[in-house]
Structures are given as structure tokens and as C-alpha cells.
Enzyme design. Structure first.
Site, PDB file in Angstrom:
ATOM      1  CB  CYS A  42     -28.755   9.872   9.538  1.00  0.00           C
ATOM      2  SG  CYS A  42     -29.786  11.019  10.750  1.00  0.00           S
TER       3      CYS A  42
ATOM      4  CD  GLU B 232     -32.324   6.316   9.038  1.00  0.00           C
ATOM      5  OE1 GLU B 232     -32.507   5.953   8.044  1.00  0.00           O
ATOM      6  OE2 GLU B 232     -31.167   6.164   9.301  1.00  0.00           O
TER       7      GLU B 232
END
Length: 241
Positions: free
Chosen positions: A20, A124
Site C-alpha cells: 500500500c 491501487e
């Protein structure tokens, strides 16, 4: 290399490792207080829509009196024993759930310095290099705040002589729903897990992928493909046409 270029390179490396590397924090004091039961008087919070590694973020930890305190910390954990400069620190913006209790960089913090990192959402990417498509993930029920499991540290910088507070986000393998977008995801804690996580009584078994129905997703502007772009621009989280 300038700061923006440094952050971009590290963020790109994180995505390649299944980590992340970008998220958002844009909630009110009332929202964060209601979700995390933060101690202290109301304060103004800076809304941010494109947070990159090595910048400062909001972090919830227990203070010396055991109260939930919201403080600013560097995103990228610096272990207390680090003897080199920050430039020589490897990527510590995320810690893998499977090994967080064993890796030298994180195991001490896992035992005694846990935190929750509030987030409004995280990003993402899908697609190939040169045509990356950014996706924003937020709470499926519309909640303005998610709670990422994290760790924090206090480190003394030998160069500046200052104490640095820093934190990392713990990531697990992706849920089945998340896998088309990425093979890793931040560990989301529920309100019923906050107390045990913060006081250290919860084990590593709570570091699991989020439930299939926990998140929703939409495509956002490709301006997100540049680190440092639009950090204070609320249109960054709007659904792309």
C-alpha cells in the site's frame, strides 16, 4: 534526487512489491472522534487526498496515561536502534502481516508500540506501465474512516539531534474480491478490535484480509499516477468520467 522524485521512486517500488503506497485522510474531528474515540479537545485537521511515503500522517496511539491520542508521524517506520541516516533506511512504509512479529525492523514495535492509522481510502493501480489506472477503495458502508493496523516508533536522529515519531501500515494478502486489483491490502481493524490491538493483547491472528463486503471501489483521475500531485485537491477522489 529531490523529495518528490524520491517519494515517487519509493512509491513505485512499493507497488511492485504488492504494498500500500498511497492513501487519503480527509475526515472531520467529529468523524475521527466518533470512530476512534480520540482523547482531547477538537482540532482542525488537514484534508489530504494523495498521501505518499515519507510524509507526515495522522496516527492514533495510546499516550502515557493509556488514552487514545492522535499525533503526527512520519510514514515509514524508523526502528529505535537505527544508526544510519534516513536516506539509508530501506522501505518500511508497510510491514507484512505474516512476518511482522519476527522481522527485526518491526518485532519490537509489534510487541509494545501498536497504533491505528485512520484513512478515508487507499489507492491501487491496474494496467501496464505507461497506462496505469488508479482505483480508490473506501468503506462499502460509506463510513468516512477506515482503521489500518499499524506500528509506531520513536527514533533519535543522530544528524539533527531531534526525536522522530514514525509509523508503518500492516498489509496482508488480498481478499478474493481484492485480488483483481492487487495481491496485498492494508489490514482493516473493526471497532471491536481497537482496544485489544492498541494495548497489545491481540495476537497476529487479527491481521487478516478484510471481509469481501468491507470495501467499494471506483476509478479516479490519472493525476494520481504522479506522487505529490493534488494532495490538497478534493477532486482527486472523484470518479473518473
Amino acid at each position: 534526487m529531490g523529495l518528490a522524485a524520491f517519494q515517487a521512486a519509493l512509491s513505485a517500488a512499493l507497488k511492485g512489491q504488492g504494498m500500500c503506497g498511497r492513501f487519503t485522510q480527509h475526515y472531520s474531528w467529529a468523524e475521527i472522534h466518533g470512530f476512534l474515540d480520540v482523547f482531547g479537545a477538537a482540532r482542525n485537521l488537514r484534508a489530504r487526498y494523495n498521501i505518499a511515503p515519507t510524509t507526515d500522517i495522522d496516527v492514533l496511539r495510546l499516550d502515557a496515561e493509556g488514552r487514545r491520542d492522535l499525533v503526527r508521524m512520519r510514514w515509514g517506520l524508523v526502528p529505535f536502534f537505527w544508526k544510519k541516516t534516513l536516506k539509508e533506511l530501506p522501505a518500511t512504509f508497510n510491514a507484512r502481516a505474516e512476518t511482522v512479529g519476527e522481522k527485526p525492523m518491526f518485532r519490537s514495535a509489534f510487541k509494545t508500540r501498536r497504533c491505528i492509522i485512520p484513512a478515508s481510502g487507499f489507492y491501487e493501480w491496474t494496467g501496464e506501465k505507461g497506462g496505469k489506472v488508479p482505483h480508490l477503495f473506501t468503506a462499502a458502508d460509506g463510513s468516512p474512516v477506515l482503521g489500518f493496523a499499524g506500528l509506531w516508533e520513536k527514533w533519535h536522529d543522530p544528524v539533527t539531534g531531534e526525536d522522530v515519531l514514525s509509523a508503518t501500515i500492516i498489509v496482508s494478502g488480498a481478499s478474493e474480491w481484492m485480488q483483481p486489483y492487487h495481491d496485498r491490502m492494508p489490514v482493516l481493524l473493526g471497532p471491536d478490535q481497537f482496544a485489544a490491538w492498541l494495548d497489545g493483547s491481540a495476537g497476529a491472528d487479527v491481521l487478516r484480509p478484510a471481509a469481501e463486503a468491507a470495501l467499494r471501489e471506483w476509478i479516479v483521475t490519472t493525476r494520481l499516477n504522479r506522487t505529490g500531485q493534488g494532495d490538497e485537491d478534493a477532486t482527486m477522489i472523484e470518479q473518473a468520467a
